[in-house]
Design a protein around this motif. Structure first.
Motif, PDB file in Angstrom:
ATOM      1  N   HIS A  90      45.136  41.634  47.399  1.00  0.00           N
ATOM      2  CA  HIS A  90      45.022  43.095  47.337  1.00  0.00           C
ATOM      3  C   HIS A  90      43.884  43.656  48.171  1.00  0.00           C
ATOM      4  CE1 HIS A  90      42.057  41.538  44.529  1.00  0.00           C
ATOM      5  NE2 HIS A  90      41.410  42.681  44.655  1.00  0.00           N
ATOM      6  N   LYS A  91      43.056  42.823  48.775  1.00  0.00           N
ATOM      7  CA  LYS A  91      41.803  43.280  49.350  1.00  0.00           C
ATOM      8  C   LYS A  91      41.910  43.888  50.754  1.00  0.00           C
ATOM      9  CE  LYS A  91      37.965  40.998  48.692  1.00  0.00           C
ATOM     10  NZ  LYS A  91      37.203  42.019  47.982  1.00  0.00           N
ATOM     11  N   GLY A  92      43.096  43.792  51.367  1.00  0.00           N
ATOM     12  CA  GLY A  92      43.268  44.408  52.675  1.00  0.00           C
ATOM     13  C   GLY A  92      42.294  43.851  53.696  1.00  0.00           C
ATOM     14  N   ARG A  93      41.655  44.729  54.468  1.00  0.00           N
ATOM     15  CA  ARG A  93      40.761  44.263  55.526  1.00  0.00           C
ATOM     16  C   ARG A  93      39.526  43.564  54.983  1.00  0.00           C
ATOM     17  NH1 ARG A  93      38.084  49.287  58.667  1.00  0.00           N
ATOM     18  NH2 ARG A  93      37.047  47.539  59.678  1.00  0.00           N
ATOM     19  N   MET A  94      39.225  43.728  53.690  1.00  0.00           N
ATOM     20  CA  MET A  94      38.073  43.065  53.085  1.00  0.00           C
ATOM     21  C   MET A  94      38.378  41.643  52.624  1.00  0.00           C
ATOM     22  SD  MET A  94      35.368  44.951  53.243  1.00  0.00           S
ATOM     23  CE  MET A  94      35.929  45.483  54.863  1.00  0.00           C
ATOM     24  N   ALA A  95      39.627  41.208  52.771  1.00  0.00           N
ATOM     25  CA  ALA A  95      39.978  39.828  52.417  1.00  0.00           C
ATOM     26  C   ALA A  95      39.322  38.861  53.403  1.00  0.00           C
ATOM     27  CB  ALA A  95      41.496  39.643  52.422  1.00  0.00           C
ATOM     28  N   SER A  96      39.295  37.594  53.047  1.00  0.00           N
ATOM     29  CA  SER A  96      38.617  36.590  53.866  1.00  0.00           C
ATOM     30  C   SER A  96      39.297  36.395  55.211  1.00  0.00           C
ATOM     31  CB  SER A  96      38.556  35.252  53.122  1.00  0.00           C
ATOM     32  OG  SER A  96      39.839  34.652  53.081  1.00  0.00           O
ATOM     33  N   VAL A  97      38.557  35.850  56.154  1.00  0.00           N
ATOM     34  CA  VAL A  97      39.115  35.559  57.478  1.00  0.00           C
ATOM     35  C   VAL A  97      40.242  34.533  57.360  1.00  0.00           C
ATOM     36  CG1 VAL A  97      38.592  34.707  59.793  1.00  0.00           C
ATOM     37  CG2 VAL A  97      36.938  36.136  58.596  1.00  0.00           C
TER      38      VAL A  97
END
Length: 321
Positions: free
Chosen positions: A177-184
């Motif tokens: 659910h984190k979108g662009r804040m998800a991990s690389v």
């Protein structure tokens, strides 16, 4: 009862799963449960009650005698958000209120700080309390975490045991659910599925080759392990780094993701966006001596092992922990 705030989020939901695995089921889950995209993170979890984050302070005043431990994982973590009022409300003042209640009611508290407090790392990555006042985070999120750490260290009235965990680059299941804040790793996996290759930022620092920017990546299951350890071993209060103590290159991360899929690496480099270029961290590495001297002796998962488990057992098939 054990309280977990941010329980529907990435790290919080993994902690709930870890607690369930150890037989803890009398859990109080605190979050903004109106965000339905996070609901799958709690499917199959065992708990006693959900409490809206806006109602938790009042709930704790009423029910504190039944609370054994609080894990305050919930926070606004968007590093691209620049409305400081949001961080003041959710990261700073909310945590101050919880701290004061835990001090008054003698409830041990573990809360989420962040490796973002270290900024560009110009003062190093020691979790020594003497360093906190010198730190210069790069964004309002990092400021909010460091502002609370500074405040906490000045308090005469404190929970009888407390730990602020400076999370470095956490990755693993339940971050869908984190979108662009998800991990690389999450983004690398999706790029491979969609395009067959991974894009990494080009280095704009002559001391680092393209893709050799370094981060301390830690698997979320190691984070859960440390949290459970601190609940059982209340040896020393204070701030603790939570990384692996070993910086790894983004190139290593991308290659590990390809290898977990049994594919040959295909990597392209793109310019780092100009709006973040002057604040881009080329190196982070947690000094882990304090946690280890506190008695935590379980080896941390290597990047290759963690990426393989994450990709093969969770990202493939979009499964949850």
């Amino acid at each position: 009862m054990i309280v977990v705030t941010g329980a529907a989020g990435f790290i919080g939901s993994c902690l709930v799963s870890g607690l369930n695995a150890k037989g803890y089921e009398d859990l109080i889950l605190v979050d903004d449960f109106s965000r339905t995209e996070k609901a799958p993170n709690l499917e199959g979890k065992v708990f006693s009650q959900k409490v809206d984050r806006e109602e938790f302070a009042e709930w704790l005043d009423t029910n504190h005698k039944m609370v054994y431990f609080i894990f305050h994982i919930g926070a606004r973590t968007d590093t691209t958000e620049f409305d400081t009022a949001i961080f003041d409300k959710l990261n700073l003042n909310y945590t101050k209120k919880m701290w004061q209640q835990c001090a008054e009611y003698a409830i041990p508290l573990v809360y989420a700080s962040s490796g973002a407090t270290y900024g560009l790392g110009e003062h190093g990555y020691s979790d020594s309390h003497e360093l906190v006042e010198k730190l210069k985070p790069l964004n309002p999120y990092g400021d909010s975490k460091n502002d609370f750490d500074k405040w906490a260290l000045k308090q005469e009235d404190a929970p009888y045991f407390w730990a602020g965990l400076k999370f470095f680059n956490v990755y693993g299941p339940n971050e869908y659910h984190k979108g662009r804040m998800a991990s690389v790793i999450f983004h690398a996996y999706n790029q491979i599925q969609e395009k067959g290759f991974v894009k990494l930022f080009r280095s704009h620092n002559p001391e680092y080759k393209d893709g050799e920017q370094l981060r301390d990546f830690i698997y979320v299951q190691d984070v859960v392990s440390v949290c459970l350890y601190l609940m059982k071993n209340k040896n020393q209060s204070g701030l603790f780094n939570l990384g692996t103590g070993k910086a790894r290159a983004f190139l290593d991360l991308a290659k590990a993701t390809f290898h977990a899929l049994n594919l040959e690496p295909k990597i392209e480099f793109i310019d780092t966006p100009e709006d973040i270029r002057d604040k881009y961290q080329y190196y982070t590495q947690a000094e882990m001596g304090k946690l280890i001297s506190n008695g935590y002796d379980k080896p941390f998962t290597s990047l290759e092992e963690g990426v393989k488990d994450y990709v093969q057992n969770y990202l493939v098939g979009k499964r949850y922990y």
